[in-house]
Scaffold this active site. Sequence first.
Site, PDB file in Angstrom:
ATOM      1  N   HIS A 326       0.845  -1.379   0.008  1.00  0.00           N
ATOM      2  CA  HIS A 326      -0.028   0.046  -0.172  1.00  0.00           C
ATOM      3  C   HIS A 326       0.606   1.304  -0.033  1.00  0.00           C
ATOM      4  O   HIS A 326       0.433   2.399  -0.307  1.00  0.00           O
ATOM      5  CB  HIS A 326      -1.018   0.095   1.270  1.00  0.00           C
ATOM      6  CG  HIS A 326      -2.225   0.719   0.923  1.00  0.00           C
ATOM      7  ND1 HIS A 326      -2.563   1.716   0.037  1.00  0.00           N
ATOM      8  CD2 HIS A 326      -3.419   0.290   1.548  1.00  0.00           C
ATOM      9  CE1 HIS A 326      -3.669   2.036   0.124  1.00  0.00           C
ATOM     10  NE2 HIS A 326      -4.560   1.155   0.967  1.00  0.00           N
ATOM     11  N   TYR A 439     -13.564   5.433  10.213  1.00  0.00           N
ATOM     12  CA  TYR A 439     -12.692   5.989   9.236  1.00  0.00           C
ATOM     13  C   TYR A 439     -13.354   5.364   7.808  1.00  0.00           C
ATOM     14  O   TYR A 439     -13.368   4.371   7.620  1.00  0.00           O
ATOM     15  CB  TYR A 439     -11.276   5.253   9.639  1.00  0.00           C
ATOM     16  CG  TYR A 439     -10.397   5.444   8.344  1.00  0.00           C
ATOM     17  CD1 TYR A 439      -9.204   6.468   8.842  1.00  0.00           C
ATOM     18  CD2 TYR A 439     -10.206   5.240   7.096  1.00  0.00           C
ATOM     19  CE1 TYR A 439      -8.224   6.820   8.079  1.00  0.00           C
ATOM     20  CE2 TYR A 439      -9.253   5.502   6.046  1.00  0.00           C
ATOM     21  CZ  TYR A 439      -8.231   6.379   6.688  1.00  0.00           C
ATOM     22  OH  TYR A 439      -7.215   6.523   5.749  1.00  0.00           O
ATOM     23  N   SER A 441     -12.448   5.834   3.939  1.00  0.00           N
ATOM     24  CA  SER A 441     -11.248   6.427   2.981  1.00  0.00           C
ATOM     25  C   SER A 441     -11.962   7.178   1.808  1.00  0.00           C
ATOM     26  O   SER A 441     -13.042   6.773   1.333  1.00  0.00           O
ATOM     27  CB  SER A 441     -10.612   5.118   2.525  1.00  0.00           C
ATOM     28  OG  SER A 441      -9.331   5.620   1.730  1.00  0.00           O
TER      29      SER A 441
HETATM   30  O1  BUJ Z   1      -7.425   5.496   3.570  1.00  0.00           O
HETATM   31  C1  BUJ Z   1      -6.048   5.207   3.251  1.00  0.00           C
HETATM   32  O2  BUJ Z   1      -5.514   6.033   3.005  1.00  0.00           O
HETATM   33  C2  BUJ Z   1      -6.120   3.926   2.378  1.00  0.00           C
HETATM   34  C3  BUJ Z   1      -6.896   2.825   2.899  1.00  0.00           C
HETATM   35  C4  BUJ Z   1      -6.727   2.390   3.992  1.00  0.00           C
HETATM   36  N1  BUJ Z   1      -7.617   1.395   4.686  1.00  0.00           N
HETATM   37  C5  BUJ Z   1      -7.801  -0.015   3.856  1.00  0.00           C
HETATM   38  C6  BUJ Z   1      -7.432   1.048   5.898  1.00  0.00           C
HETATM   39  C7  BUJ Z   1      -9.029   1.836   4.746  1.00  0.00           C
HETATM   40  N2  BUJ Z   1      -6.980   1.808   1.599  1.00  0.00           N
HETATM   41  C8  BUJ Z   1      -7.990   1.545   0.870  1.00  0.00           C
HETATM   42  O3  BUJ Z   1      -9.096   2.229   1.206  1.00  0.00           O
HETATM   43  C9  BUJ Z   1      -7.949   0.554  -0.308  1.00  0.00           C
HETATM   44  C10 BUJ Z   1      -8.823  -0.540  -0.295  1.00  0.00           C
HETATM   45  C11 BUJ Z   1      -8.965  -1.366  -1.467  1.00  0.00           C
HETATM   46  C12 BUJ Z   1      -9.846  -2.460  -1.175  1.00  0.00           C
HETATM   47  C13 BUJ Z   1     -11.282  -1.995  -1.359  1.00  0.00           C
HETATM   48  C14 BUJ Z   1     -12.175  -3.383  -1.139  1.00  0.00           C
HETATM   49  C15 BUJ Z   1     -13.650  -2.948  -1.330  1.00  0.00           C
HETATM   50  C16 BUJ Z   1     -14.471  -3.825  -2.088  1.00  0.00           C
HETATM   51  C17 BUJ Z   1     -15.396  -4.493  -1.565  1.00  0.00           C
HETATM   52  C18 BUJ Z   1     -16.582  -5.176  -2.406  1.00  0.00           C
HETATM   53  C19 BUJ Z   1     -17.301  -5.919  -1.565  1.00  0.00           C
HETATM   54  C20 BUJ Z   1     -18.450  -6.656  -2.159  1.00  0.00           C
HETATM   55  C21 BUJ Z   1     -18.959  -7.530  -1.347  1.00  0.00           C
HETATM   56  C22 BUJ Z   1     -20.170  -8.526  -2.112  1.00  0.00           C
HETATM   57  C23 BUJ Z   1     -20.528  -9.366  -1.442  1.00  0.00           C
END
Ligand code: BUJ
Length: 610
Positions: A326, A439, A441
């Site tokens: 990341h 939180y 994002s």
């Molecule tokens: O906020 C930041 O600076 C980075 C964040 C950190 N954190 C993960 C801790 C929040 N990073 C991101 O947001 C990247 C995340 C990438 C993956 C996201 C996945 C979400 C998709 C989910 C789909 C679910 C569908 C379910 C169906 C049953």
Amino acid sequence: MDFSRLPVPELEDSIRRYMAAQKPLLGDSEYRKTEKLAKAFKNGIGKELHKNLIELDKKNFHTSYITGPWLDTYLSSRDPIVLNFNPFITFKRDPQESYNDQLVRATNLTVSAIKFLNSLRSRILEPDIYYVNPQWSKSKAFKRFLSFLPTSVSWYGAYFAEAYPLDMSQYVHLFNSCRVPKQGKDELFSDHGARHLLVMRNGHFYVFDILDPIGNILHPYEIQAHLINILQDEETVAEYPLGYLTTENRNTWAAVREQLLQAGNEESVYKIDSAIFCLCLDSFRVENSSHLSHCMLHGYGYNRWFDKSFSLIITVDGSAGINFEHSWGDGVAVLRFVNEVYADSTKHPAVVPRGTAATLCSTNVEKLQFHLNASIQSAVTVARQKFDKQRHKMTVKPFEFRKFGKQYVIQERMSPDAIFQLACQVAAYRQFGKIVPTYESCSTAGFKHGRTETIRSATVYTKRCAQAFIRDRKKYSAQELRKLIESCSKYHKFLQMEAALGQGFDRHLFALRYLAESRGDPVPEFYRDPAYQYINYNILSTSTLSSSSVFLGGFGPVVPDGFGIGYNIYDYWLGCNITSYMERDLDEFLLDLEGSLNDFFDVFQGRSLK
Ligand code: BUJ
């Protein structure tokens, strides 16, 4: 593309926003204490730090005020990156089932990924445009509208038209890159001259050149022949799979890496670090969605190199996904890559099932060899034991809610994202009896070198609403409850817009603290306030993405007793994928989440609560 610079918010505004976010989390007397500290900070040391931050930002016109400190924080963390930082995104299956054969899919996805690399290198990728309302913003009228705006404000124009070009600077680290463990602080390494692909199979490492010296990609059937060669190699797992080392505490791993280099493995280690990317060919079938998430989030450790900027993982049944490191980049950059690779590999597959690869002979695959002394061997064994223990503690569960989705919520004139966030707030209130730090994002990639900002979804409005739904359940009519939901939605939308415009408070306050620390100043009292620590102890860590190529995604919780919630709101349903180290609490949270969404549906339909 000329990008606006990420603004440094006014200190007044950040403090006001911070106090608003603290309100639902604190009792009256705690709130007053925090308010006092915030005021003293704003008029004292904070003012000076803010002035210095502005000066520094002016001198660094080529970037944003957050880029350096944010990267530094990622690289300085000593926690293992797997489970704590690396997220995953899985592709949908190829709609033509026969193309989901492991070998066919691996070849097609690899070729499409390399095509993406070549477009980047020849600079023919269009700037990423984030469309919120595609019909309007892709139209000619919109493009004309943008062309009338001076470049310095065109991004704002785009934001209000709900489409905006995104900063693509993170892509320099997408390929040929790796995080390298070092004592105290890791480094990012890239070698864009390298032409080989790294393939992992049963914990063994293989490389072959996938580009020729002038950058042309090998013939797809040649690539496939190489992959066949690898798939037909050893069935047994490597005796000391070095991949486990990348699951370690970063200082521990840095020390073992030094030993690896000293034991004469420089060349092999360099080949791993500089490879275009890592293709992990797993040797098992995925049983269900939860197994798929475990496989993509952490796997079994031996067949991964978590330090690579990203790994493309493909199982025997053709399930495919990306696990990414990341520090170098955020979800938006990786999602664009995923979308393009999925579209290209399904619309223009490079190879077909039962193609001609088998007739080509493959002699150019090199299996990497390592000299491992007893100390390195025992480091691998210890890493494996620690990792196995940790991964067994992790639970991941998908959840689907089918009564409504985006279209319905929009028809109700509310924000789908706000409604999902509110459902989480109400569920957590039911479970913990209070509002908990949350939180969400939000990308700030609309700005030059923007990264992310935090949306603080726990608000005074969600607290009032959660109390009405849980504590005072019988006291409100459906109409009154609807009004409460509406006020949450309106405020959430406002916070979301502020965050996307770089007007949150989290990054600003973080940068001021970073500045004080980097000068060797004592940490201001404001940051030592238990309330400041508490708001940053995020029980609910959430992130969403919207894409028609993605099947699942997720990331670990950021605190031991929290939840990592990845979600997507589709047209007619919504779903999430939640991680936790506490299986029973997760089950309870999922039930509460469903209960909250059912309650909202009743209210939307004008029914009072049961
Ligand atoms: O906020 C930041 O600076 C980075 C964040 C950190 N954190 C993960 C801790 C929040 N990073 C991101 O947001 C990247 C995340 C990438 C993956 C996201 C996945 C979400 C998709 C989910 C789909 C679910 C569908 C379910 C169906 C049953």
